[in-house]
Design a protein around this motif. Structure first.
Motif, PDB file in Angstrom:
ATOM      1  N   ALA A 152     -37.556  25.448 -42.515  1.00  0.00           N
ATOM      2  CA  ALA A 152     -37.047  24.472 -43.487  1.00  0.00           C
ATOM      3  C   ALA A 152     -35.529  24.360 -43.392  1.00  0.00           C
ATOM      4  N   ILE A 153     -35.021  23.164 -43.684  1.00  0.00           N
ATOM      5  CA  ILE A 153     -33.571  22.911 -43.692  1.00  0.00           C
ATOM      6  C   ILE A 153     -33.190  22.469 -45.104  1.00  0.00           C
ATOM      7  N   PRO A 154     -32.764  23.392 -45.955  1.00  0.00           N
ATOM      8  CA  PRO A 154     -32.523  23.063 -47.373  1.00  0.00           C
ATOM      9  C   PRO A 154     -31.090  22.616 -47.678  1.00  0.00           C
ATOM     10  N   PHE A 155     -30.383  22.029 -46.700  1.00  0.00           N
ATOM     11  CA  PHE A 155     -28.995  21.623 -46.923  1.00  0.00           C
ATOM     12  C   PHE A 155     -28.699  20.366 -46.118  1.00  0.00           C
ATOM     13  N   GLU A 156     -27.579  19.742 -46.439  1.00  0.00           N
ATOM     14  CA  GLU A 156     -27.106  18.565 -45.725  1.00  0.00           C
ATOM     15  C   GLU A 156     -25.972  18.982 -44.800  1.00  0.00           C
ATOM     16  N   ASN A 157     -26.146  18.767 -43.527  1.00  0.00           N
ATOM     17  CA  ASN A 157     -25.191  19.252 -42.528  1.00  0.00           C
ATOM     18  C   ASN A 157     -24.018  18.282 -42.403  1.00  0.00           C
ATOM     19  N   ASP A 158     -23.130  18.313 -43.419  1.00  0.00           N
ATOM     20  CA  ASP A 158     -21.959  17.433 -43.399  1.00  0.00           C
ATOM     21  C   ASP A 158     -20.658  18.212 -43.209  1.00  0.00           C
ATOM     22  N   ARG A 159     -20.791  19.526 -42.899  1.00  0.00           N
ATOM     23  CA  ARG A 159     -19.663  20.407 -42.609  1.00  0.00           C
ATOM     24  C   ARG A 159     -18.781  20.700 -43.809  1.00  0.00           C
ATOM     25  N   ARG A 160     -19.158  20.240 -45.000  1.00  0.00           N
ATOM     26  CA  ARG A 160     -18.390  20.591 -46.197  1.00  0.00           C
ATOM     27  C   ARG A 160     -18.731  22.004 -46.631  1.00  0.00           C
ATOM     28  N   SER A 161     -17.786  22.653 -47.284  1.00  0.00           N
ATOM     29  CA  SER A 161     -17.972  24.037 -47.690  1.00  0.00           C
ATOM     30  C   SER A 161     -18.920  24.135 -48.885  1.00  0.00           C
ATOM     31  N   ILE A 162     -19.799  25.129 -48.846  1.00  0.00           N
ATOM     32  CA  ILE A 162     -20.683  25.417 -49.973  1.00  0.00           C
ATOM     33  C   ILE A 162     -19.937  26.307 -50.955  1.00  0.00           C
ATOM     34  N   THR A 163     -19.852  25.917 -52.217  1.00  0.00           N
ATOM     35  CA  THR A 163     -19.069  26.660 -53.209  1.00  0.00           C
ATOM     36  C   THR A 163     -19.921  27.514 -54.141  1.00  0.00           C
ATOM     37  N   ALA A 164     -21.221  27.291 -54.188  1.00  0.00           N
ATOM     38  CA  ALA A 164     -22.107  28.110 -55.027  1.00  0.00           C
ATOM     39  C   ALA A 164     -23.533  27.954 -54.534  1.00  0.00           C
ATOM     40  N   LEU A 165     -24.321  29.036 -54.683  1.00  0.00           N
ATOM     41  CA  LEU A 165     -25.704  29.043 -54.217  1.00  0.00           C
ATOM     42  C   LEU A 165     -26.528  29.895 -55.165  1.00  0.00           C
ATOM     43  N   GLU A 166     -27.630  29.344 -55.695  1.00  0.00           N
ATOM     44  CA  GLU A 166     -28.494  30.076 -56.617  1.00  0.00           C
ATOM     45  C   GLU A 166     -29.917  29.541 -56.553  1.00  0.00           C
ATOM     46  N   TRP A 167     -30.883  30.444 -56.772  1.00  0.00           N
ATOM     47  CA  TRP A 167     -32.246  30.041 -57.100  1.00  0.00           C
ATOM     48  C   TRP A 167     -32.348  29.979 -58.620  1.00  0.00           C
ATOM     49  N   VAL A 168     -32.910  28.913 -59.164  1.00  0.00           N
ATOM     50  CA  VAL A 168     -33.130  28.823 -60.604  1.00  0.00           C
ATOM     51  C   VAL A 168     -34.624  28.721 -60.865  1.00  0.00           C
ATOM     52  N   ASP A 169     -35.084  29.446 -61.874  1.00  0.00           N
ATOM     53  CA  ASP A 169     -36.502  29.467 -62.244  1.00  0.00           C
ATOM     54  C   ASP A 169     -36.712  28.509 -63.413  1.00  0.00           C
ATOM     55  N   ILE A 170     -37.323  27.361 -63.129  1.00  0.00           N
ATOM     56  CA  ILE A 170     -37.493  26.367 -64.184  1.00  0.00           C
ATOM     57  C   ILE A 170     -38.748  26.638 -65.016  1.00  0.00           C
ATOM     58  N   ASP A 171     -39.645  27.486 -64.516  1.00  0.00           N
ATOM     59  CA  ASP A 171     -40.767  27.987 -65.302  1.00  0.00           C
ATOM     60  C   ASP A 171     -41.224  29.290 -64.658  1.00  0.00           C
ATOM     61  N   ASP A 172     -42.374  29.802 -65.059  1.00  0.00           N
ATOM     62  CA  ASP A 172     -42.821  31.109 -64.578  1.00  0.00           C
ATOM     63  C   ASP A 172     -43.324  31.077 -63.141  1.00  0.00           C
ATOM     64  N   THR A 173     -43.497  29.880 -62.556  1.00  0.00           N
ATOM     65  CA  THR A 173     -44.027  29.793 -61.194  1.00  0.00           C
ATOM     66  C   THR A 173     -43.136  28.999 -60.244  1.00  0.00           C
ATOM     67  N   GLN A 174     -42.265  28.142 -60.766  1.00  0.00           N
ATOM     68  CA  GLN A 174     -41.514  27.204 -59.936  1.00  0.00           C
ATOM     69  C   GLN A 174     -40.048  27.601 -59.841  1.00  0.00           C
ATOM     70  N   SER A 175     -39.528  27.712 -58.595  1.00  0.00           N
ATOM     71  CA  SER A 175     -38.122  28.028 -58.350  1.00  0.00           C
ATOM     72  C   SER A 175     -37.490  26.926 -57.505  1.00  0.00           C
ATOM     73  N   ILE A 176     -36.242  26.609 -57.805  1.00  0.00           N
ATOM     74  CA  ILE A 176     -35.504  25.562 -57.101  1.00  0.00           C
ATOM     75  C   ILE A 176     -34.228  26.168 -56.540  1.00  0.00           C
ATOM     76  N   LEU A 177     -33.894  25.823 -55.294  1.00  0.00           N
ATOM     77  CA  LEU A 177     -32.645  26.267 -54.685  1.00  0.00           C
ATOM     78  C   LEU A 177     -31.562  25.238 -54.998  1.00  0.00           C
ATOM     79  N   VAL A 178     -30.507  25.688 -55.666  1.00  0.00           N
ATOM     80  CA  VAL A 178     -29.394  24.819 -56.048  1.00  0.00           C
ATOM     81  C   VAL A 178     -28.141  25.291 -55.325  1.00  0.00           C
ATOM     82  N   HIS A 179     -27.443  24.372 -54.667  1.00  0.00           N
ATOM     83  CA  HIS A 179     -26.143  24.712 -54.104  1.00  0.00           C
ATOM     84  C   HIS A 179     -25.167  23.573 -54.345  1.00  0.00           C
ATOM     85  N   CYS A 180     -23.890  23.932 -54.381  1.00  0.00           N
ATOM     86  CA  CYS A 180     -22.848  22.967 -54.722  1.00  0.00           C
ATOM     87  C   CYS A 180     -21.856  22.825 -53.582  1.00  0.00           C
TER      88      CYS A 180
END
Length: 751
Positions: free
Chosen positions: A277-305
């Motif tokens: 899987a490729i979970p990012f956009e390859n635009d060469r900009r720097s990633i400033t934060a990275l976290e998995w967030v649990d929106i419920d007891d079964t579902q997790s989302i990868l968030v990066h800024c």
């Protein structure tokens, strides 16, 4: 401007080395880790805890209604100089010139010798150290117990033939993250510490014999692995799987799937595979934060800024959306230095609002709504106070309030500097305390047009706890938070109640809130209707053999699981913790609720102990168990349980008809068992009783619950000397009760 309500503040004479979503972290023991440049603070909010206030370890600011117990991790002196190994340019480490802390992560609870978390730290010299408390995790000293980098270098030299430059690159650690403990795991070493190095490897270590040892590794890149983030474990009967997101040189993200397979001896086997899987956009900009967030007891989302943007990614078959979503951020004009291009310093999920909140360095908050179904910056026409504009204004208002109250008067007697629009709240990190909108953040007051140098000794940061939702919504969100905490499944072997309920405590300690919501709260705190106590597994396969020690630890483990993972019993303890904080002075209704919950917990614990007694082999001599069994039969009679099948079975099997006999340690007079917590002899000597075994406490070296204050003995398996032949049954019970048998919180040694 909207007026903010402040729950608590704390001045900290330090600042995080960089703005990061991990500069503030909550541990499963309910402690707050604050990452400073030269010192790491371990703060414990004293809501719900019984500590002596006013001592050197109790800190707060004059405007705060919260107290914090404090201990620290100092920056250790290093004797590792990388140029002595290799002087090639690729291994240059400039962090050694300005030595400070870079990162920290925590283990699951119950990993240290005193039943708390362990901490792994990363310095700017790219060294990893392991820390653990000596006796008291909340107020006592933490010590360095392992130089992980030194042991990693030894491991590399023994297992791989590396040139000096390659050795340094493989030992240069740039990131670290510790996974949670799989709930189904029976072995303590099921949790893994991941280390990312400069050679593109990720090493996985686990605790064996009280030290971290490498158990697996995987090469995913040719450059630095700069961040690591774990998901929760997904578990089946014989395995557990998780995913770890790896940030590569601040530009790319790769995923590693980790699978644990349980062997017959419960030791996990680790299997690693890299995801396509490729979970990012390859635009060469720097990633400033990275976290998995649990929106419920079964579902997790990868968030990066990235500057000006936030990205959400997930890959789940049953989800309503998948793939990568990019959302542009907008300026929240709360100060003269407001910008949407700043460093991200926090990523939190508010489940009640189905919203992800991103905090930027300028103190602004940006909300992403409807993240479980269709993420967007628009609230979809819903009127909600959980939106970017209002939350940013409330955060600005909180900054103005706390800085105005805490500003120092100049020594020359002149008026202190007035706060104005050009002053910004440089927010170095922010995290949510609950799911409704109460946040904790650390900021510095900065005048962005000033170029004056501030020495490190004068650097000050402010920790603030405040709700960032509109005041009219406080009560509804607070009641939802309390109800959801009491309804969610809990496992006290994985998370202490003071951690599970930290969002609830902020609300139930407010008298006005209790008066307005008294009836609803009392309804939530009603005792459980029916708590099912499962038979011990050993009932179906009776343990045999004359040697008690062969199955003593297994029996203790099963007892611990029965006491602290039973869903109904854990829920009763959560209610008890809330009730202890919510009691109003002279309020009979709350006192009655508290008493009923304590009685129910005591009765269910007695039932669990009798289930344990039923599986003890017949080969055990009666003389080694008679004292404990007679005490338990007396406790059963005091709780009106003498007619239950398990009690009758135990009484008939051991043929115990006499009352338990104990003698006063001071005068040797007979002591009757009339109260499970206190004892009084005929001559008036008063003694406390162990809350787990009801035996007399005749020594000051005991364990005390940090919340309800109940006392327990210390097992002779943990360093005490002496003892009689009947000690083994007491040790089984005491080894199983690292947590308080009454409220489920941690117990610490008092001496």
């Amino acid at each position: 401007m909207i007026s903010a309500t402040i729950y608590g503040t704390l001045n900290v004479p330090a600042k995080p080395p960089i703005a990061s979503s991990r500069a503030l972290q909550w541990t499963p023991d309910g402690q707050l880790l604050v990452l400073g440049e030269t010192i790491i603070y371990i703060l414990t909010p004293e809501t719900g805890l019984k500590f002596d206030r006013g001592g050197p370890s109790s800190k707060s600011t004059p405007s705060s209604n919260m107290q914090w117990s404090t201990t620290v991790l100092p920056l250790p002196v290093t004797d590792l100089f990388w140029p002595e190994i290799s002087q090639e340019w690729p291994v240059l480490c400039i962090g050694a010139m300005d030595y400070n802390w870079q990162a920290i992560t925590y283990s699951p609870t119950n990993y240290s010798s005193v039943g708390s978390c362990m901490l792994a730290t990363l310095s700017s010299n790219l060294e990893v150290f392991l820390w653990a408390p000596k006796t008291h995790a909340y107020l006592g000293e933490w010590t360095k117990v392992q130089d992980v980098t030194q042991d990693l270098r030894t491991y590399l030299q023994l297992t791989r033939k590396l040139q000096p430059t390659e050795l340094v690159l493989n030992a240069h650690i740039h990131s670290l993250a510790w996974s949670t403990q799989p709930a189904a795991a029976r072995a303590k070493n099921a949790s893994l510490l991941a280390l990312g190095n400069a050679a593109g490897f990720v090493y996985f270590l686990r605790v064996e014999n009280d030290a971290l040892q490498v158990c697996a590794s995987l090469k995913i890149s040719d450059t630095w692995v700069t961040e690591l983030r774990w998901t929760r474990w997904k578990q089946s009967e014989d395995s557990a799987t998780a995913t770890i997101a790896c940030e590569i040189s601040k530009r790319e993200i790769k995923l590693i799937h980790v699978e644990l397979l349980w062997a017959e001896d419960h030791t996990p086997t680790v299997t690693l595979s890299e995801s396509e899987a490729i979970p990012f956009e390859n635009d060469r900009r720097s990633i400033t934060a990275l976290e998995w967030v649990d929106i419920d007891d079964t579902q997790s989302i990868l968030v990066h800024c990235k500057p000006g943007s936030v990205y959400l990614w997930q890959d789940q078959i049953d989800a309503t959306w998948d793939g990568l979503i990019s959302l542009p951020l907008t300026i929240q004009p709360t100060s003269a230095a407001a910008t949407h291009l700043g460093q991200a310093s926090g990523i939190s999920c508010l489940r009640q609002h189905d919203t992800v909140v991103v905090t930027l360095l300028d103190g602004s908050y940006h909300t992403i709504h409807n993240v479980s179904k269709a993420p967007s910056l628009d609230s979809g026409g819903l009127t909600t106070s959980c939106n970017s504009a209002e939350m940013s204004l409330l955060a600005r208002s909180a900054f103005m309030v706390v800085e105005d109250k805490e500003k120092a008067v100049p020594k020359d007697g002149s008026e202190p500097e007035k706060l104005h629009r050009n002053h910004i709240a440089r927010t170095m990190s922010a995290i949510a305390i609950d799911s409704g909108g109460v946040f904790l953040w650390i900021h510095q007051r900065v005048f962005h047009e000033s170029f004056e140098y501030t020495p490190d000794a004068r650097v000050r940061s402010m920790i603030v706890v405040a709700p960032l939702v509109a005041p009219n919504d406080y009560d509804s969100y607070a009641m939802q938070e309390i109800a959801s905490c009491l309804a969610r499944p809990s496992n006290f072997l994985l998370e202490a109640p003071v951690s599970f309920l930290r969002g609830t405590y902020n609300h139930v300690r407010r008298k006005a809130f209790l008066m307005r919501n008294k009836d609803q709260l009392l309804q939530l705190l009603e005792p459980e209707d029916d708590i099912q106590v499962a038979p011990f597994k050993s009932v179906h396969q009776p343990m045999e053999g004359p040697n008690v020690q062969e199955w003593e630890s297994t029996l203790s483990e099963e007892l611990s699981n029965s006491l602290f993972t039973n869903e109904g019993l854990c829920r009763s303890r959560l209610k008890l913790n809330v009730a202890m904080q919510a009691v109003l002075p002279n309020d009979d209704a709350f006192m009655a609720s508290l008493s009923a919950l304590q009685q129910q917990i005591h009765v269910e614990c007695v039932r669990v102990l009798f289930e344990m007694l039923r599986v003890i082999p017949k080969t055990v001599s009666q003389s080694t168990i008679v004292d404990f069994v007679s005490i338990m039969i007396k406790r059963a009679k005091m709780s009106s349980l003498e007619e239950e099948e398990s009690v009758k079975d135990v009484q008939a099997r051991w043929k115990i008809l006499d009352e338990p006999t104990e003698h006063c340690p001071a005068c040797k007079a007979t002591v009757e068992l009339e109260d499970i917590l206190l004892a009084k002899c005929a001559n008036g000597h008063i003694w406390s009783r162990c809350s787990a075994t009801s035996s007399l406490l005749a020594t000051p070296d005991v364990r005390s619950c940090i919340c309800c204050g109940m006392k327990m003995k210390i097992s002779t398996n943990r360093g005490l000397t002496g003892g009689a032949t009947n000690e083994w049954i007491y040790n089984v019970v005491l080894d199983a009760t690292d947590m308080c048998i009454n409220c489920g919180n941690k117990c610490v040694r008092t001496v």
